[in-house]
Design an enzyme around this catalytic site. Structure first.
Site, PDB file in Angstrom:
ATOM      1  N   ILE A   1      29.791  32.014  42.451  1.00  0.00           N
ATOM      2  CA  ILE A   1      29.987  33.464  42.470  1.00  0.00           C
ATOM      3  C   ILE A   1      30.347  33.919  41.058  1.00  0.00           C
ATOM      4  O   ILE A   1      31.285  33.402  40.462  1.00  0.00           O
ATOM      5  CB  ILE A   1      31.132  33.865  43.426  1.00  0.00           C
ATOM      6  CG1 ILE A   1      30.851  33.320  44.828  1.00  0.00           C
ATOM      7  CG2 ILE A   1      31.283  35.383  43.468  1.00  0.00           C
ATOM      8  CD1 ILE A   1      31.987  33.575  45.797  1.00  0.00           C
ATOM      9  N   HIS A   2      29.638  34.855  40.523  1.00  0.00           N
ATOM     10  CA  HIS A   2      29.913  35.360  39.173  1.00  0.00           C
ATOM     11  C   HIS A   2      29.406  36.793  39.097  1.00  0.00           C
ATOM     12  O   HIS A   2      28.985  37.370  40.105  1.00  0.00           O
ATOM     13  CB  HIS A   2      29.268  34.465  38.108  1.00  0.00           C
ATOM     14  CG  HIS A   2      27.791  34.340  38.269  1.00  0.00           C
ATOM     15  ND1 HIS A   2      26.911  35.032  37.493  1.00  0.00           N
ATOM     16  CD2 HIS A   2      27.055  33.646  39.161  1.00  0.00           C
ATOM     17  CE1 HIS A   2      25.678  34.748  37.888  1.00  0.00           C
ATOM     18  NE2 HIS A   2      25.741  33.911  38.906  1.00  0.00           N
ATOM     19  N   GLY A   3      29.445  37.351  37.889  1.00  0.00           N
ATOM     20  CA  GLY A   3      29.114  38.762  37.715  1.00  0.00           C
ATOM     21  C   GLY A   3      27.815  39.212  38.367  1.00  0.00           C
ATOM     22  O   GLY A   3      27.776  40.224  39.055  1.00  0.00           O
TER      23      GLY A   3
END
Lengths: 174, 161
Positions: free
Chosen positions: B13-15
């Site tokens: 999960i990231h930007g």
């Protein structure tokens, strides 16, 4: 006397490089001020190796990470480093799967142990130029955790709806 | 649970996921699936504390994920599945989890892998797993962000029916 806290700015793309260059323009060249850029398409493991390499150059120094975006990869990698550091301080009961990487036990760690105190990390998201300058100006007399709370406290003041403030100034009867 | 998105991304999960993907494929729950991530308590804490507002993040190994998706099949919420290896998706499909399309968003090069697209490197095991999914009729598309044009991974890997 508190040790001088090193500052490492972490970001997507070259934002962190630009912030550090801009800060040097205003505050002058500063030691123990580094940046690491996450390149487009770069994965977390490669980014982490670059951060580890920078950390190794600071040996025993305390470190404040300033990251661009809460929840982004730079923020997530700094979070992992922070938690590993915190775990090491609470007895280091790491299980097999959570063993920190090989950089552990570097000369810096040994030196920090010999001086009676381990290095500590702190981590703040949403870095901007005002916040970075504030960190540079206060790092000599604050521990990383104090510096982090201070930055979060003053950060809102770096963001101003200046147009509104100016108009209020113009309308104010002198 | 209705599966809104299945994405392979070793950044998990990231930007890009929180800003772009969840906007396009809304989900109230994210399952981060993988045996190694499930075994790393630090990573679990990071993933859960940085969950986007209004989204619950659950981190689990592949076997648990299959069991939970079956157990909660009547749950009306949308779930996004984020994984790092296609073999884990094969496992889910074999357990009867309905997966029709897999978005490939990031597979870093590692020992024994070859680069097949920008940001996508696969080793032999990955290729076998993708072939298996392809033969089951699962779409395999590469996109970093939802607005990218889909690249057909099956075609790139030379799979034919």
């Amino acid at each position: 006397m508190p040790r001088m806290t090193a500052i490492v700015v972490l970001s997507h793309g070259s934002l962190s490089k630009g912030l550090v260059e801009a800060a040097c323009m205003i505050a002058g060249k500063s030691s123990k001020l580094e940046y690491v850029c996450l390149e487009e398409g770069e994965g977390p493991e490669s980014f982490r190796r670059k951060v580890d390499a920078v950390l190794n150059t600071f040996s025993e120094d305390d470190v404040l990470f300033l990251v661009d975006l809460f929840g982004g990869t730079p923020s997530n990698i700094a979070s992992m480093l922070f938690l590993e550091r915190a775990q090491a301080d609470t007895g280091g009961q790491t299980s097999e799967c959570t063993k920190p990487p090989v950089e552990q036990g570097s000369q810096g760690e040994v030196a920090a142990l010999a001086s009676g105190r381990r290095r500590s990390f702190a981590l703040v998201t949403g870095v901007n130029l005002g916040m970075l300058l504030e960190a540079i100006n206060n790092r000599a007399n604050m521990r990383p955790d104090e510096l982090a709370s201070h930055l979060v406290e003053v950060a809102p003041a770096t963001i101003v709806d200046l147009g509104r403030v100016l108009l209020e100034g113009v309308r104010k009867p002198s | 649970m209705n599966i809104s998105l299945v994405r392979i991304d070793d950044r998990l999960i990231h930007g890009q996921v929180t800003t772009a993907w969840l906007r396009q494929y809304p989900a109230e729950v994210i399952f981060v699936i993988g045996d190694s991530v499930a075994a790393n308590p630090f990573q679990k804490v990071v993933l859960q504390t940085t969950a986007p507002a209004g989204v619950t993040v659950e981190v689990m190994d592949t076997a648990t994920a299959a069991a939970e998706l079956i157990r909660r099949s009547q749950d009306s919420r949308n779930v996004a599945l984020i994984l790092t290896r296609p073999a884990d998706i094969v496992h889910l499909v074999e357990q009867g989890i309905p997966i029709r399309s897999v978005n490939v968003g990031g597979m870093q090069p590692h020992t024994g892998s070859r680069q097949v697209a920008k940001s996508v490197s696969v080793d032999q095991a990955d290729e076998l797993a993708f072939r298996h999914l392809f033969e089951k009729g699962v779409e395999l598309e590469i996109r970093m962000v939802p607005t990218d044009k889909k690249q057909d991974l099956a075609k790139i890997l030379g799979f034919t029916r």
